[in-house]
Design a protein around this motif. Structure first.
Motif, PDB file in Angstrom:
ATOM      1  N   LEU A   1       1.112  -0.580  -0.284  1.00  0.00           N
ATOM      2  CA  LEU A   1      -0.472   0.241   0.155  1.00  0.00           C
ATOM      3  C   LEU A   1       0.599   0.576  -0.119  1.00  0.00           C
ATOM      4  O   LEU A   1       2.000   0.939   0.539  1.00  0.00           O
ATOM      5  CB  LEU A   1      -0.842  -0.298   0.959  1.00  0.00           C
ATOM      6  CG  LEU A   1      -2.122  -1.290   1.266  1.00  0.00           C
ATOM      7  CD1 LEU A   1      -2.435  -1.152   2.896  1.00  0.00           C
ATOM      8  CD2 LEU A   1      -2.630  -0.967   0.051  1.00  0.00           C
ATOM      9  N   ALA A   2       0.222   2.547  -0.604  1.00  0.00           N
ATOM     10  CA  ALA A   2       1.016   3.570  -0.538  1.00  0.00           C
ATOM     11  C   ALA A   2       0.444   5.004  -0.018  1.00  0.00           C
ATOM     12  O   ALA A   2      -1.234   4.561  -0.335  1.00  0.00           O
ATOM     13  CB  ALA A   2       1.570   3.824  -2.350  1.00  0.00           C
ATOM     14  N   GLY A   3       0.580   5.638   0.584  1.00  0.00           N
ATOM     15  CA  GLY A   3       0.075   7.185   0.384  1.00  0.00           C
ATOM     16  C   GLY A   3       1.247   8.097   0.347  1.00  0.00           C
ATOM     17  O   GLY A   3       2.403   8.274  -0.415  1.00  0.00           O
ATOM     18  N   VAL A   4       0.042   9.166  -0.322  1.00  0.00           N
ATOM     19  CA  VAL A   4       0.845  10.118  -0.825  1.00  0.00           C
ATOM     20  C   VAL A   4       0.581  11.810  -0.762  1.00  0.00           C
ATOM     21  O   VAL A   4      -0.976  12.120  -0.382  1.00  0.00           O
ATOM     22  CB  VAL A   4       1.480  10.257  -2.555  1.00  0.00           C
ATOM     23  CG1 VAL A   4       1.377  11.063  -3.045  1.00  0.00           C
ATOM     24  CG2 VAL A   4       1.530   8.984  -2.929  1.00  0.00           C
ATOM     25  N   LEU A   5       0.936  12.204  -0.288  1.00  0.00           N
ATOM     26  CA  LEU A   5       0.773  13.788  -0.234  1.00  0.00           C
ATOM     27  C   LEU A   5       1.513  15.102  -1.313  1.00  0.00           C
ATOM     28  O   LEU A   5       3.249  14.867  -0.996  1.00  0.00           O
ATOM     29  CB  LEU A   5       1.448  14.169   1.255  1.00  0.00           C
ATOM     30  CG  LEU A   5       0.069  13.419   2.083  1.00  0.00           C
ATOM     31  CD1 LEU A   5      -0.014  14.294   3.903  1.00  0.00           C
ATOM     32  CD2 LEU A   5      -1.457  13.860   1.919  1.00  0.00           C
TER      33      LEU A   5
END
Length: 247
Positions: free
Chosen positions: A181-185
């Motif tokens: 899983l990946a999270g991006v801002l």
């Protein structure tokens, strides 16, 4: 005196009406927004050496540091999004595909010395994304900034070569697939303000509503799901920079 006041009021009203007409005309000329495309690059260092199996080794003798001098890979990505919602910002679903590779000198297993043959690591991250862009403020004001956030499911095929052949890692073949899983801002800067006429022409001729430069930070965890092949850790924290086109 009343005559001059009446004349000024008439001129002001005509000017306001003309500006409203021009504004409405520009809105009519802007093509509908449906898609967003990104091309981006990143220095990327997978956290292979952070695995517990290598914790007893000195930092400079762990696999990635030893083979590649702990220098980052260069990763490129191409992303396509389809906009589902445009009322208060935009909500999009998208996919992306990337590629990264790194080469270093092979190690002779008998002597521990480097030889002329090369060893290469190749990664192909594929993501299914959900993206929210807060462009409501940009639409209502002249501030050309658009913050955004992304969540992604990641599939990452990988392989290691030794010369022209595929490497083996003990009992495993030197390839596999990791899931994570990946999270991006991120923050994007709309470039239309540099030349608004050119931006309108770009829209009318090609269909590109807006052009952006952006930077984004990614946290990518690749140990959340069972893997195929050797359990190497391709998790990372990295920044990406690129160009975005809204159609």
């Amino acid at each position: 005196m009343n005559r001059w006041v009446s004349l000024l009021i008439s001129v002001a009203a005509s000017s306001a009406l003309a500006q409203t007409f021009v504004s409405d005309e520009r809105k009519l000329k802007e093509s509908p927004r449906t898609m967003f495309i990104e091309v981006k690059l990143s220095p990327y260092t997978p956290l292979i050496d952070g695995a517990s199996v290598f914790s007893d080794l000195p930092a400079n003798e762990r696999p990635y540091a030893y083979l590649f001098d702990n220098t980052p890979m260069l990763m490129g990505e191409f992303e396509v999004e389809y906009q589902l919602f445009q009322k208060f910002g935009t909500l999009s679903a998208g996919v992306s595909i990337g590629y990264a590779e790194k080469f270093g000198k092979s190690i002779d297993s008998a002597t521990g010395q480097r030889i002329g043959q090369s060893t290469g690591l190749m990664l192909v991250p594929i993501k299914a994304l959900l993206v929210y862009r807060f462009d409501w403020l940009k639409q209502k004001t002249r501030i050309p900034l658009v913050p955004y956030a992304k969540g992604a499911f990641v599939t990452m095929p990988w392989w290691i070569t030794n010369g022209s052949e595929e490497e083996r890692l003990g009992q495993f073949k030197g390839n596999g697939v990791r899931f994570g899983l990946a999270g991006v801002l991120g923050l994007a800067v709309e470039l239309d303000f540099l030349d608004q006429r050119l931006a309108r022409d770009f829209d009318s001729s090609v269909g590109v509503n807006h052009t952006y430069l952006f930077a984004e930070g990614t946290f990518q965890g690749m140990n959340f799901f069972p893997s195929v092949g050797p359990p190497l850790d391709f998790s990372s924290m990295h920044f990406m920079f690129g160009l975005g086109l809204e159609f």
